[in-house]
Every structure is written in structure tokens, then in C-alpha cells.
Design an enzyme around this catalytic site. Structure first.
Site, PDB file in Angstrom:
ATOM      1  N   ARG A 117      46.664 -56.380  30.179  1.00 11.75           N
ATOM      2  CA  ARG A 117      45.158 -56.749  30.046  1.00 11.75           C
ATOM      3  C   ARG A 117      44.969 -58.113  29.240  1.00 11.75           C
ATOM      4  NH1 ARG A 117      42.661 -51.485  27.667  1.00 11.75           N
ATOM      5  NH2 ARG A 117      40.953 -52.258  28.232  1.00 11.75           N
ATOM      6  N   SER A 125      31.565 -57.666  26.006  1.00 13.92           N
ATOM      7  CA  SER A 125      32.594 -57.037  25.484  1.00 13.92           C
ATOM      8  C   SER A 125      32.681 -56.760  24.083  1.00 13.92           C
ATOM      9  CB  SER A 125      33.821 -57.617  25.735  1.00 13.92           C
ATOM     10  OG  SER A 125      34.935 -57.108  25.045  1.00 13.92           O
ATOM     11  N   GLN A 132      34.615 -55.472  22.145  1.00 15.92           N
ATOM     12  CA  GLN A 132      35.981 -55.754  21.436  1.00 15.92           C
ATOM     13  C   GLN A 132      35.792 -57.119  21.129  1.00 15.92           C
ATOM     14  OE1 GLN A 132      39.175 -54.226  24.149  1.00 15.92           O
ATOM     15  NE2 GLN A 132      38.382 -52.234  23.611  1.00 15.92           N
ATOM     16  N   ASP A 184      32.367 -46.786  30.000  1.00 13.63           N
ATOM     17  CA  ASP A 184      33.573 -46.049  29.729  1.00 13.63           C
ATOM     18  C   ASP A 184      33.158 -44.630  30.741  1.00 13.63           C
ATOM     19  OD1 ASP A 184      35.416 -47.689  28.773  1.00 13.63           O
ATOM     20  OD2 ASP A 184      34.774 -46.801  26.568  1.00 13.63           O
ATOM     21  N   ARG A 200      40.170 -49.653  36.990  1.00 12.47           N
ATOM     22  CA  ARG A 200      39.446 -48.642  37.203  1.00 12.47           C
ATOM     23  C   ARG A 200      38.699 -48.418  38.624  1.00 12.47           C
ATOM     24  NH1 ARG A 200      37.412 -46.736  31.190  1.00 12.47           N
ATOM     25  NH2 ARG A 200      39.753 -45.829  30.630  1.00 12.47           N
ATOM     26  N   ARG A 212      40.841 -41.759  31.253  1.00 14.57           N
ATOM     27  CA  ARG A 212      39.683 -41.385  31.771  1.00 14.57           C
ATOM     28  C   ARG A 212      39.834 -40.978  33.337  1.00 14.57           C
ATOM     29  NH1 ARG A 212      36.958 -42.375  27.196  1.00 14.57           N
ATOM     30  NH2 ARG A 212      37.281 -44.258  26.138  1.00 14.57           N
TER      31      ARG A 212
HETATM   32  C1  S3P Z   1      35.464 -50.479  23.050  1.00 12.43           C
HETATM   33  C2  S3P Z   1      34.689 -51.533  23.885  1.00 12.43           C
HETATM   34  C3  S3P Z   1      34.730 -51.292  25.547  1.00 12.43           C
HETATM   35  C4  S3P Z   1      35.345 -49.903  25.872  1.00 12.43           C
HETATM   36  C5  S3P Z   1      36.582 -49.436  25.223  1.00 12.43           C
HETATM   37  C6  S3P Z   1      36.349 -49.438  23.691  1.00 12.43           C
HETATM   38  C7  S3P Z   1      35.380 -50.697  21.901  1.00 12.43           C
HETATM   39  O1  S3P Z   1      35.547 -52.286  26.097  1.00 12.43           O
HETATM   40  O2  S3P Z   1      35.654 -49.950  27.360  1.00 12.43           O
HETATM   41  O3  S3P Z   1      37.093 -48.114  25.771  1.00 12.43           O
HETATM   42  O4  S3P Z   1      35.729 -49.799  20.844  1.00 12.43           O
HETATM   43  O5  S3P Z   1      34.677 -51.769  21.223  1.00 12.43           O
HETATM   44  P1  S3P Z   1      35.311 -53.787  26.200  1.00 12.43           P
HETATM   45  O6  S3P Z   1      34.986 -54.571  24.954  1.00 12.43           O
HETATM   46  O7  S3P Z   1      36.462 -54.351  26.739  1.00 12.43           O
HETATM   47  O8  S3P Z   1      34.235 -53.729  27.098  1.00 12.43           O
END
Ligand code: S3P
Length: 429
Positions: A124, A169, A171, A317, A348, A389
Site C-alpha cells: 500500500r 484521505s 489517514q 469503507d 477492492r 470487508r
Molecule cells: C481510515 C481512513 C480511510 C479508511 C480506513 C480508516 C482512518 O482510509 O478507508 O479504513 O481511520 O482514518 P484513507 O484515509 O486511506 O481514505
């Protein structure tokens, strides 16, 4: 080699009430912030599953003391300063752990750490976090120019950054906000499309510096901050599978209680409504700054829809669960804006299209879109592609007619007990 499998259904009406495990995103973040806080704090109703147990292991290796108190966690924090780990930190399957931790470790001056994960996580993209962190002064390196784990981080002194997210994102946003707690000056993240805001809400819960407006959020260097207990809401992403299952199986009515209803997570409810679903929800309380309530879903005939791409980050998700609903809807469902699905725990988009076809559904996949011709599925075998998922969504898609799930244990990454809960609501069938 024989692979484990589980045969499910055909299932009778799903009826009853359910509480799903704690939210995965909030559990990761709660554990991390408590590990950085001063003193003891409890995390009530956390998710205890593959991904979040990786976070517990990694934070222990960084010197935080984490004890299990029955279903809860007691965390003794390090007061901002983590311990240098003696070995490589294994993040398992957890992208949230690896990306958010990079933000934290980047500002731990002098501390050296190596982060790795399972085969899926090592594929990833991490450059989306490493690049802006480097612009803050971080030292991060890894395979493919620092895009892929294993990644090595040497903590340094950071400076703030103004950064426009090139991909929606949460994250990436969260990693930068966490790094911003250690950085000189202002760290500002601009997001053209809103993404889940659990980090922002938890910063408020812990009294950390935070300013936000429409499309932007800012933080600053923090001094030591005290631990505060927090309760994790039920995971809407886990609830989604039961809501869709109730819509699909005739005679069903399911209520999921104590579930997080943060509007940056519940885009699926809007799409299901537009498909004609009888689904209603209500916020009843707040926990750790998060709205919590119930959602009720009744069996409903569904119509295909064209989904607004702007909703995708609010349901990123839940696209596998939506695909299960689309498979049973009348007519065509078109879902654009799915490029991020290519870099989840599996690709996915292609995992969804392939499993739909394996269950006899016409599905076409473009670079960032999916077209599903509904009408129902026939019994078949589901390939989870090492993705929790996908395993759960296609268990739901096949429930009305019966389905075989290969390697069902993948569900345990985010929902240990998923199949037991499903069987219980189906009246044990
Ligand atoms: C998440 C953000 C999403 C999501 C992941 C959890 C998080 O990812 O798909 O399951 O906890 O911030 P991305 O930030 O890559 O969109």
C-alpha cells in the site's frame, strides 16, 4: 492446498437488536493519543480485533503500558516522549496504524524505528504520508523511494506545513495533525473533499490545540497533556453489513444500537435511502465528541441509483456493502469516484467486481467506477482477497440464497464474531 471455508444461509428473516464492536478508527486514535498523554486513561468499548491489537502491540514496543481490564483497555501514557523500540514494528494489516504512527514518530527527536506489515500493507502507498512529512523536515525512507514498507523513520525536529490533500484521505490528514503536535509553527491541512474527522474530535476531547473551519484544520505544538478516559462508539462500518443484510432478506428488521453516527462516516445511509431502503436513524448521545445513536433497517425492495461521487469519502469503507445492496436492486447502480478503493486492503474495486460475477451478477469495472446490474445473486463461492470487508460484504450479498466464504477468518481484522452475530440474527439458521 485445502482452504478453510464457511457455508452460510439461505438465511431466514434477520430480526433483533445488535451492538457492534467499537469503532476501528476511534480505537486506533484513542490508543495512540492515550499513549502520548500523561498519566492513566481508560478506553471503554474499544475494538479488540486484528488491526487494533496490532496497535496495542506496537505502542507497547514504544514504551506505553497497556493493560486489559475485561473488555476495556487501561493505558499508561508516556507524556509525549516514546521509547525507542528494540525491534521492527509490525503493523500487520493496519494501514491506519502505519500511517498515523509515521506522523507521531517523525517528531520523536533522535528515535529510530522501522515499520513493516503483512503482504497487503507492504503493497500500500505510504508516500502520500512520507512526502508531506518530509516537507515538515521528517526523515523517512523505505522501499520504492519511501513509498512502500518496510519504512525507516528517524525522529527530527519538525516545522509546520500548509498542505492541500491531493487525495481525500483521513489517514494522511491525521498523520500530519499528529506530526503537527511536535512541529514548530502552524500545521494546516486543507481538504477539498471532507473526510472522517475523528482525529479532530479527539484532539478536542484531549484539549489539544485545534482550529477548524470549512475545508481546513490547523494545529500547533503541544506541551504535555493529561490522559482522559474515553468511550468508543460502535463501528458504523461494521453496522453497515447488518443494515444491508436486513434490507435484502424478506421479513427482516434489525436495530443496531450504540453506533457512531458521525456524518463523515454515514454517506451509505443517504445512498440506501435514495435506493428506496426503509432505514431510519437517530442520534441519542455523544461520546468523546462523537454522535452516537441507533439505526433501524427493514427489508425493502431496492432500486438502482447513480451515486454522487462526492459522497464516496463519507462511505469509503462501505462500498463493498453498497455493492451487495446493488446486486439485489432492480436496475443498474453506477458508483463513480472509486480510485481510492484500488489501494485498500485489497484492490477492492476489482475484488468487488470479481465476486459479483462469481455470484452471477453482471458487473463492469472502470478505472475508478463500478456498474452493477441488479436483480439478485445465485449461490456461489466468495474469494475475500485477504480483505475483511470483502468477506463480510459478500457474506451479506449471498445470505438470501446461500453462499460459501473462503477464509472467513479475514473478518476478524475488524469484527471478531461477525459470523456468530449474523447467525444469531438469522435465528441460528
Ligand atoms: C481510515 C481512513 C480511510 C479508511 C480506513 C480508516 C482512518 O482510509 O478507508 O479504513 O481511520 O482514518 P484513507 O484515509 O486511506 O481514505
Amino acid at each position: 492446498m485445502d482452504r478453510p471455508f464457511l457455508d452460510l444461509g439461505p438465511c431466514g428473516p434477520l430480526r433483533g437488536r445488535l451492538r457492534v464492536p467499537g469503532d476501528k478508527s476511534v480505537t486506533h486514535r484513542g490508543l495512540m493519543l492515550l499513549a502520548l498523554a500523561e498519566g492513566e486513561g481508560r478506553l471503554y468499548h474499544p475494538l479488540k480485533a486484528g488491526d487494533t491489537l496490532s496497535t496495542v502491540r506496537v505502542l507497547r514496543a514504544l514504551g506505553a503500558e497497556i493493560e486489559e481490564e475485561g473488555p476495556h483497555f487501561l493505558v499508561r501514557g508516556r507524556g509525549l516522549r516514546l521509547k525507542e523500540p528494540e525491534d521492527v514494528l509490525d503493523c500487520g494489516n493496519a494501514g491506519t496504524l502505519m500511517r498515523l504512527l509515521l506522523g507521531i514518530l517523525a517528531g520523536q527527536e533522535g528515535l529510530f524505528a522501522v515499520l513493516t506489515g503483512d503482504a497487503s500493507l507492504r503493497r500500500r502507498p505510504m508516500g502520500r504520508v512520507a512526502a508531506p512529512l518530509r516537507a515538515m523536515g521528517a526523515q523517512v525512507d523505505g522501499r520504492e523511494g519511501g513509498d512502500k514498507a518496510p519504512l525507516a523513520v528517524r525522529g527530527t525536529s519538525l516545522r509546520g506545513l500548509r498542505y492541500v490533500l491531493p487525495v481525500p484521505s483521513a489517514q494522511v490528514k491525521s498523520a500530519l495533525l499528529l506530526a503537527g503536535l511536535f512541529a514548530e509553527g502552524v500545521t494546516e491541512v486543507l481538504e477539498p473533499t471532507p473526510t472522517r474527522d475523528h482525529t479532530e474530535r479527539l484532539f478536542r476531547h484531549f484539549g489539544l490545540p485545534l482550529e477548524r473551519g470549512e475545508g481546513w484544520v490547523r494545529t500547533f505544538r503541544t506541551g504535555p497533556f493529561p490522559a482522559r478516559d474515553l468511550t468508543v462508539p460502535g463501528d458504523f462500518s461494521s453496522a453497515a453489513f447488518f443494515l444491508v443484510a436486513a434490507l435484502l432478506v424478506p421479513g427482516s428488521e434489525v436495530v443496531v444500537e450504540g453506533v457512531g453516527l458521525n456524518p463523515t462516516r454515514t454517506g451509505l445511509l443517504q445512498v440506501l435511502k435514495a435506493m428506496g431502503a426503509e432505514v431510519e436513524w437517530r442520534v441519542l448521545e455523544g461520546e468523546a465528541g462523537e454522535p452516537v445513536g441507533y439505526v433501524r433497517a427493514r427489508h425493502s425492495p431496492l432500486q438502482g441509483v447513480a451515486v454522487d461521487p462526492g459522497l464516496i469519502p463519507l462511505m469509503v469503507d462501505e462500498v463493498p456493502a453498497l455493492a451487495a445492496a446493488a446486486a439485489w436492486a432492480e436496475g443498474e447502480t453506477f458508483i463513480p469516484g472509486l480510485s481510492e478503493l484500488r489501494v485498500k486492503e485489497s484492490d477492492r474495486l476489482s475484488a468487488i467486481a470479481r465476486n459479483l460475477r462469481a455470484l452471477g451478477v453482471e458487473a463492469e469495472e472502470g478505472p475508478d467506477w463500478l456498474r452493477v446490474r441488479g436483480g439478485g445473486v445465485r449461490p456461489g463461492t466468495v474469494e475475500p482477497f485477504h480483505d475483511h470487508r470483502i468477506a463480510m460484504a459478500f457474506a451479506v450479498a449471498g445470505l438470501p440464497v446461500g453462499v460459501r466464504i473462503l477464509e472467513p477468518e479475514w473478518a476478524e481484522i475488524s469484527y471478531p464474531g461477525f459470523f456468530q452475530d449474523l447467525k444469531r440474527l438469522c435465528g441460528g439458521s
